[in-house]
Write a protein that holds these residues in place. Structure first.
Motif, PDB file in Angstrom:
ATOM      1  N   ALA A  78      88.440 -49.189  10.852  1.00  0.00           N
ATOM      2  CA  ALA A  78      89.644 -49.911  11.263  1.00  0.00           C
ATOM      3  C   ALA A  78      90.834 -49.318  10.520  1.00  0.00           C
ATOM      4  CB  ALA A  78      89.508 -51.397  10.938  1.00  0.00           C
ATOM      5  N   ASP A  79      91.995 -49.300  11.146  1.00  0.00           N
ATOM      6  CA  ASP A  79      93.165 -48.660  10.556  1.00  0.00           C
ATOM      7  C   ASP A  79      93.866 -49.616   9.589  1.00  0.00           C
ATOM      8  OD1 ASP A  79      95.085 -46.832   9.978  1.00  0.00           O
ATOM      9  OD2 ASP A  79      96.122 -46.939  11.908  1.00  0.00           O
ATOM     10  N   VAL A 195      83.972 -54.284  12.255  1.00  0.00           N
ATOM     11  CA  VAL A 195      84.992 -53.244  12.395  1.00  0.00           C
ATOM     12  C   VAL A 195      85.663 -53.342  13.761  1.00  0.00           C
ATOM     13  CG1 VAL A 195      85.431 -50.762  12.445  1.00  0.00           C
ATOM     14  CG2 VAL A 195      83.822 -51.714  10.784  1.00  0.00           C
ATOM     15  N   ALA A 199      89.539 -53.747  14.415  1.00  0.00           N
ATOM     16  CA  ALA A 199      90.229 -52.725  15.202  1.00  0.00           C
ATOM     17  C   ALA A 199      91.034 -53.338  16.335  1.00  0.00           C
ATOM     18  CB  ALA A 199      89.219 -51.725  15.758  1.00  0.00           C
ATOM     19  N   TYR A 202      94.204 -53.976  14.415  1.00  0.00           N
ATOM     20  CA  TYR A 202      94.874 -52.878  13.719  1.00  0.00           C
ATOM     21  C   TYR A 202      94.678 -51.505  14.342  1.00  0.00           C
ATOM     22  CZ  TYR A 202      95.211 -56.486  10.167  1.00  0.00           C
ATOM     23  OH  TYR A 202      95.490 -57.654   9.506  1.00  0.00           O
ATOM     24  N   GLY A 203      93.810 -51.392  15.329  1.00  0.00           N
ATOM     25  CA  GLY A 203      93.528 -50.091  15.906  1.00  0.00           C
ATOM     26  C   GLY A 203      92.479 -49.347  15.082  1.00  0.00           C
ATOM     27  N   ARG A 204      92.152 -48.157  15.542  1.00  0.00           N
ATOM     28  CA  ARG A 204      91.132 -47.337  14.878  1.00  0.00           C
ATOM     29  C   ARG A 204      91.761 -46.280  13.989  1.00  0.00           C
ATOM     30  NH1 ARG A 204      85.585 -48.726  15.132  1.00  0.00           N
ATOM     31  NH2 ARG A 204      85.279 -49.976  17.006  1.00  0.00           N
ATOM     32  N   ASP A 205      91.048 -45.939  12.942  1.00  0.00           N
ATOM     33  CA  ASP A 205      91.457 -44.861  12.042  1.00  0.00           C
ATOM     34  C   ASP A 205      90.518 -43.685  12.276  1.00  0.00           C
ATOM     35  OD1 ASP A 205      92.198 -43.153  10.059  1.00  0.00           O
ATOM     36  OD2 ASP A 205      91.769 -44.508   8.400  1.00  0.00           O
TER      37      ASP A 205
END
Length: 212
Positions: A78-79, A195, A199, A202-205
């Protein structure tokens, strides 16, 4: 779900790799708690932290455990970026050890309690920890810190097995394999479902190296 005694039985089979040695006396003290419950105060719809960035301050005497928990989230996929604050006043999240207030809020077996799910309107969160799991890092101490940070990020409890956000304890029947960066006495985590929830906020990292 497992009780803390089952957790400790599992730990005898793995080699701890924390920088600070685990004290057996602390682990035995945790075992006396029976089941570890992890409720959270009621909150509205979770608000994410801007840019997935938040800072924490340790006033509980558990800095090594909190650092380990934050590192797991930072490389979860997760970002998010969870880092130590310069001081208590500037921290988004403050961890304290307060057995009396914790027992009053959620019972004597309660291990941790976050004051908010997600970012509150004033941007300040307090996480109370049971004094029995503070001090030198133990597997249950790191797990509880990861769980409470999950709430701070905006995750609610999740039913079922193999979830960090289970309200009681992780399920030691889960098959977790970890790489060298994640080796140690705590199962690889957060789990993929946790996760995925983070995500969504916060979106993906793409650069993260989660355990698998």
């Amino acid at each position: 779900m497992i009780f803390v005694r089952s957790l400790l039985r599992r730990l005898r089979r793995v080699r701890p790799r924390f920088a600070v040695p685990i004290l057996a006396a602390v682990a035995l003290g945790v075992a006396a708690l029976g089941r570890g419950d992890l409720p959270v105060l009621a909150a509205g719809g979770p608000q994410p932290w801007p840019g997935g960035n938040l800072t924490y301050y340790d006033a509980s005497g558990s800095r090594a455990a909190l650092d380990a928990a934050a590192a797991r989230w930072n490389r979860s996929g997760a970002d998010v970026r969870i880092v130590p604050a310069r001081d208590r006043r500037s921290a988004d999240v403050v961890f304290v050890a307060d057995g009396e207030r914790l027992a009053a809020r959620c019972g004597h077996r309660c291990l941790g309690l976050a004051s908010s799910i997600g970012r509150p309107s004033d941007g300040r969160v307090t996480v109370m920890l049971n004094p029995s799991i503070t001090g030198d890092p133990t597997p249950i101490g790191v797990w509880v810190a990861m769980h409470e940070l999950g709430h701070v990020l905006g995750l609610s409890h999740r039913e079922g097995t193999c979830s960090l956000m289970n309200a009681h304890a992780y399920d030691d029947s889960c098959s977790f394999a970890s790489g060298a960066a994640d080796s140690g006495p705590v199962p690889c985590g957060p789990a993929s479902g946790d996760v995925a929830e983070a995500a969504r906020l916060y979106g993906r990292d793409a650069a993260a190296r989660p355990c698998r």
